[in-house]
Motif scaffolding. Structure first.
Motif, PDB file in Angstrom:
ATOM      1  N   PRO A 232       0.816  -1.225   0.000  1.00  0.00           N
ATOM      2  CA  PRO A 232       0.000   0.000   0.000  1.00  0.00           C
ATOM      3  C   PRO A 232       0.842   1.264   0.000  1.00  0.00           C
ATOM      4  O   PRO A 232       0.426   2.292  -0.549  1.00  0.00           O
ATOM      5  N   LEU A 233       2.034   1.197   0.585  1.00  0.00           N
ATOM      6  CA  LEU A 233       2.936   2.354   0.574  1.00  0.00           C
ATOM      7  C   LEU A 233       3.290   2.720  -0.861  1.00  0.00           C
ATOM      8  O   LEU A 233       3.182   3.889  -1.271  1.00  0.00           O
ATOM      9  N   ALA A 234       3.669   1.719  -1.643  1.00  0.00           N
ATOM     10  CA  ALA A 234       4.008   1.945  -3.052  1.00  0.00           C
ATOM     11  C   ALA A 234       2.778   2.364  -3.849  1.00  0.00           C
ATOM     12  O   ALA A 234       2.843   3.261  -4.704  1.00  0.00           O
ATOM     13  N   ALA A 235       1.634   1.732  -3.558  1.00  0.00           N
ATOM     14  CA  ALA A 235       0.400   2.032  -4.296  1.00  0.00           C
ATOM     15  C   ALA A 235      -0.065   3.463  -4.059  1.00  0.00           C
ATOM     16  O   ALA A 235      -0.453   4.164  -5.001  1.00  0.00           O
ATOM     17  N   VAL A 236      -0.013   3.915  -2.804  1.00  0.00           N
ATOM     18  CA  VAL A 236      -0.452   5.281  -2.485  1.00  0.00           C
ATOM     19  C   VAL A 236       0.502   6.302  -3.107  1.00  0.00           C
ATOM     20  O   VAL A 236       0.062   7.326  -3.655  1.00  0.00           O
ATOM     21  N   LEU A 237       1.798   6.027  -3.044  1.00  0.00           N
ATOM     22  CA  LEU A 237       2.774   6.926  -3.682  1.00  0.00           C
ATOM     23  C   LEU A 237       2.523   7.032  -5.183  1.00  0.00           C
ATOM     24  O   LEU A 237       2.559   8.121  -5.757  1.00  0.00           O
ATOM     25  N   TYR A 238       2.243   5.899  -5.815  1.00  0.00           N
ATOM     26  CA  TYR A 238       1.944   5.885  -7.252  1.00  0.00           C
ATOM     27  C   TYR A 238       0.687   6.712  -7.536  1.00  0.00           C
ATOM     28  O   TYR A 238       0.654   7.512  -8.480  1.00  0.00           O
ATOM     29  N   ILE A 258      -0.988   9.570   5.449  1.00  0.00           N
ATOM     30  CA  ILE A 258      -1.081   8.197   4.936  1.00  0.00           C
ATOM     31  C   ILE A 258       0.291   7.623   4.609  1.00  0.00           C
ATOM     32  O   ILE A 258       0.670   6.572   5.139  1.00  0.00           O
ATOM     33  N   VAL A 259       1.056   8.305   3.762  1.00  0.00           N
ATOM     34  CA  VAL A 259       2.374   7.774   3.383  1.00  0.00           C
ATOM     35  C   VAL A 259       3.300   7.706   4.595  1.00  0.00           C
ATOM     36  O   VAL A 259       3.956   6.676   4.827  1.00  0.00           O
ATOM     37  N   GLY A 260       3.350   8.796   5.384  1.00  0.00           N
ATOM     38  CA  GLY A 260       4.201   8.810   6.574  1.00  0.00           C
ATOM     39  C   GLY A 260       3.868   7.689   7.552  1.00  0.00           C
ATOM     40  O   GLY A 260       4.748   6.907   7.935  1.00  0.00           O
ATOM     41  N   PRO A 261       2.599   7.557   7.952  1.00  0.00           N
ATOM     42  CA  PRO A 261       2.232   6.457   8.848  1.00  0.00           C
ATOM     43  C   PRO A 261       2.480   5.070   8.250  1.00  0.00           C
ATOM     44  O   PRO A 261       2.840   4.143   8.971  1.00  0.00           O
ATOM     45  N   LEU A 262       2.268   4.917   6.946  1.00  0.00           N
ATOM     46  CA  LEU A 262       2.535   3.623   6.308  1.00  0.00           C
ATOM     47  C   LEU A 262       4.024   3.286   6.354  1.00  0.00           C
ATOM     48  O   LEU A 262       4.410   2.126   6.579  1.00  0.00           O
ATOM     49  N   LEU A 263       4.860   4.308   6.160  1.00  0.00           N
ATOM     50  CA  LEU A 263       6.301   4.109   6.274  1.00  0.00           C
ATOM     51  C   LEU A 263       6.667   3.722   7.702  1.00  0.00           C
ATOM     52  O   LEU A 263       7.500   2.830   7.930  1.00  0.00           O
ATOM     53  N   HIS A 278       2.954  -5.810  17.805  1.00  0.00           N
ATOM     54  CA  HIS A 278       2.024  -6.135  16.722  1.00  0.00           C
ATOM     55  C   HIS A 278       0.644  -5.528  16.969  1.00  0.00           C
ATOM     56  O   HIS A 278      -0.050  -5.144  16.024  1.00  0.00           O
ATOM     57  N   ARG A 279       0.250  -5.400  18.228  1.00  0.00           N
ATOM     58  CA  ARG A 279      -1.007  -4.717  18.544  1.00  0.00           C
ATOM     59  C   ARG A 279      -0.890  -3.240  18.164  1.00  0.00           C
ATOM     60  O   ARG A 279      -1.839  -2.654  17.647  1.00  0.00           O
ATOM     61  N   HIS A 280       0.266  -2.648  18.428  1.00  0.00           N
ATOM     62  CA  HIS A 280       0.496  -1.246  18.070  1.00  0.00           C
ATOM     63  C   HIS A 280       0.400  -1.060  16.555  1.00  0.00           C
ATOM     64  O   HIS A 280      -0.219  -0.097  16.078  1.00  0.00           O
ATOM     65  N   ILE A 281       0.988  -1.982  15.797  1.00  0.00           N
ATOM     66  CA  ILE A 281       0.915  -1.917  14.331  1.00  0.00           C
ATOM     67  C   ILE A 281      -0.540  -1.988  13.874  1.00  0.00           C
ATOM     68  O   ILE A 281      -0.974  -1.231  13.002  1.00  0.00           O
ATOM     69  N   SER A 282      -1.303  -2.886  14.483  1.00  0.00           N
ATOM     70  CA  SER A 282      -2.717  -3.039  14.149  1.00  0.00           C
ATOM     71  C   SER A 282      -3.481  -1.742  14.423  1.00  0.00           C
ATOM     72  O   SER A 282      -4.306  -1.304  13.605  1.00  0.00           O
ATOM     73  N   ASP A 283      -3.205  -1.103  15.551  1.00  0.00           N
ATOM     74  CA  ASP A 283      -3.878   0.151  15.908  1.00  0.00           C
ATOM     75  C   ASP A 283      -3.524   1.278  14.931  1.00  0.00           C
ATOM     76  O   ASP A 283      -4.398   2.063  14.535  1.00  0.00           O
TER      77      ASP A 283
END
Length: 304
Positions: A232-238, A258-263, A278-283
Motif C-alpha cells: 500500500p505504501l508503493a500504491a499510495v505513492l503511485y 497516509i504515506v508517513g504512517p505507512l512508512l 504487533h497490537r500497536h501496528i494493528s492500531d
C-alpha cells in the motif's frame, strides 16, 4: 450497555458510518452526481450495513471465546458479561433486520438482484467466524473483501441504478474512485489481519487454528507482514504522483497522514517481535484506514 457496545464493536461500526456518509455527502453531493437514494433510503442502507456488520462481530466473538480467554481475557464479553444464548439471539435479530432492510432497498432501487448481496455477506460472516478464519490466509482475504464491499455497496445502490446514457461517464468515474478506496481498504485490512494473527498466535494455536504465523512460524510471518506493508505504501505513492501531483493540498495530506504512517508501519513491522508491538501496528493501521477515508473530503478541491 457498555458490554453490548463492546460486543458489536461500536468503534468499528462508527467508522463504517463515517465512511459511507463521506462517500454520499463529500464525494457525490458536491459534484451534483445523479443518485438513487434520498436521505431516508441512504439511512436505511447504513442501518442495514451496520446490522449485518454487528451480527458478524457478535458471531465472531461467540466462536472466539476460547482464543480470547488466552489472547485478551480482560476484553471477553460473551460468557462473562453477556450470555452466549443472548449473544446468539442478538446475532439473529441483527441479521434479520439487516437482510430485511436489504430486501426492501433492493426493490426500492429496482434492482432485486442486489438483495443477494446482503444474504451472501451475512452468510460469509458466519462461515468466516465458524470455519474460514481457521484456514491460512483464506479468512484474512474474505474479511478484507467484506470490508471493501462496505464501500462498494454505496456505489451499487446509489450510483449504478441512476446511470443513463447521458451521465454514464461521470457515474463510472465516481464508481472507479470508490473502487480505488475499496482496494485501499482491502490492502490495509488484510495487513492488519496478519498483524492481529501475530498478536493472537498463542490463543489461536491453543484453539487449533492454522493462521499464517502458526503455519510458517512467527519470524517468517513477521517478514511477510513487513513485505505486505510495502505494497500500500508503493500504491499510495503511485496514486499521488500519477493523479494528485498538481494538487498541493492533496499531496500534503497524503504524505503526512497516509504515506508517513505507512512508512512508520513498515519500519515497525521490520523490527516487531512482541505481542504489544504487533497490537500497536494493528492500531496504527486502523488510524491509517480512517485518514484514508477522510481524504474523501479533499475531492471538492481535487476535482474542481
Amino acid at each position: 450497555m457498555k458490554s453490548f457496545l463492546n460486543l458489536i464493536r461500536w468503534k468499528n461500526l462508527l467508522m463504517l458510518v463515517i465512511v459511507q456518509l463521506l462517500i454520499k455527502y463529500a464525494l457525490f453531493q458536491p459534484f451534483g452526481i445523479d443518485v438513487t437514494l434520498n436521505a431516508f433510503g441512504f439511512s436505511l442502507l447504513i442501518i442495514a450495513t451496520l446490522c449485518i456488520a454487528a451480527a458478524g462481530n457478535i458471531i465472531n466473538d461467540i466462536y472466539d471465546i476460547e482464543t480470547d480467554l488466552v489472547n485478551k481475557l480482560e476484553k471477553v464479553v460473551v460468557g462473562k458479561q453477556i450470555s452466549e444464548k443472548a449473544a446468539y439471539n442478538l446475532f439473529i435479530i441483527f441479521n434479520v433486520i439487516g437482510v430485511g432492510i436489504g430486501f426492501y432497498l433492493s426493490n426500492l432501487v429496482g434492482k432485486n438482484g442486489l438483495f443477494a448481496l446482503f444474504v451472501i455477506i451475512s452468510a460469509l460472516l458466519y462461515v468466516y467466524a465458524s470455519y474460514l478464519k481457521q484456514i491460512i490466509l483464506i479468512g484474512n482475504i474474505v474479511i478484507s473483501i467484506l470490508v471493501a464491499l462496505s464501500i462498494v455497496i454505496v456505489g451499487l445502490f446509489d450510483l449504478l441504478p441512476a446511470i443513463t446514457p447521458e451521465n454514464q461517464s461521470t457515474q463510472l468515474t465516481m464508481f472507479k474512485i470508490l473502487l480505488d478506496y475499496a482496494l485501499f481498504a482491502f490492502m490495509i485490512n488484510f495487513i492488519r489481519e496478519i498483524a492481529k494473527d501475530l498478536e493472537d498466535i498463542d490463543g489461536d494455536y491453543k484453539a487449533g487454528m492454522n493462521t499464517l504465523p502458526i503455519a510458517i512460524g512467527r519470524e517468517r510471518a513477521a517478514k511477510v507482514l513487513f513485505a505486505l506493508s510495502l505494497i500500500p505504501l508503493a500504491a499510495v505513492l503511485y496514486y499521488v504522483l500519477t493523479f494528485l501531483y498538481k494538487q498541493e493540498l492533496a499531496v500534503g495530506y497524503f504524505l503526512v497522514f497516509i504515506v508517513g504512517p505507512l512508512l512508520y508501519v513498515s519500519i515497525k513491522a521490520f523490527k516487531a517481535e512482541s505481542k504489544k508491538e504487533h497490537r500497536h501496528i494493528s492500531d496504527v493501521l486502523k488510524i491509517i484506514m480512517l485518514f484514508g477515508m477522510l481524504s474523501l473530503l479533499l475531492y471538492p478541491f481535487i476535482l474542481k
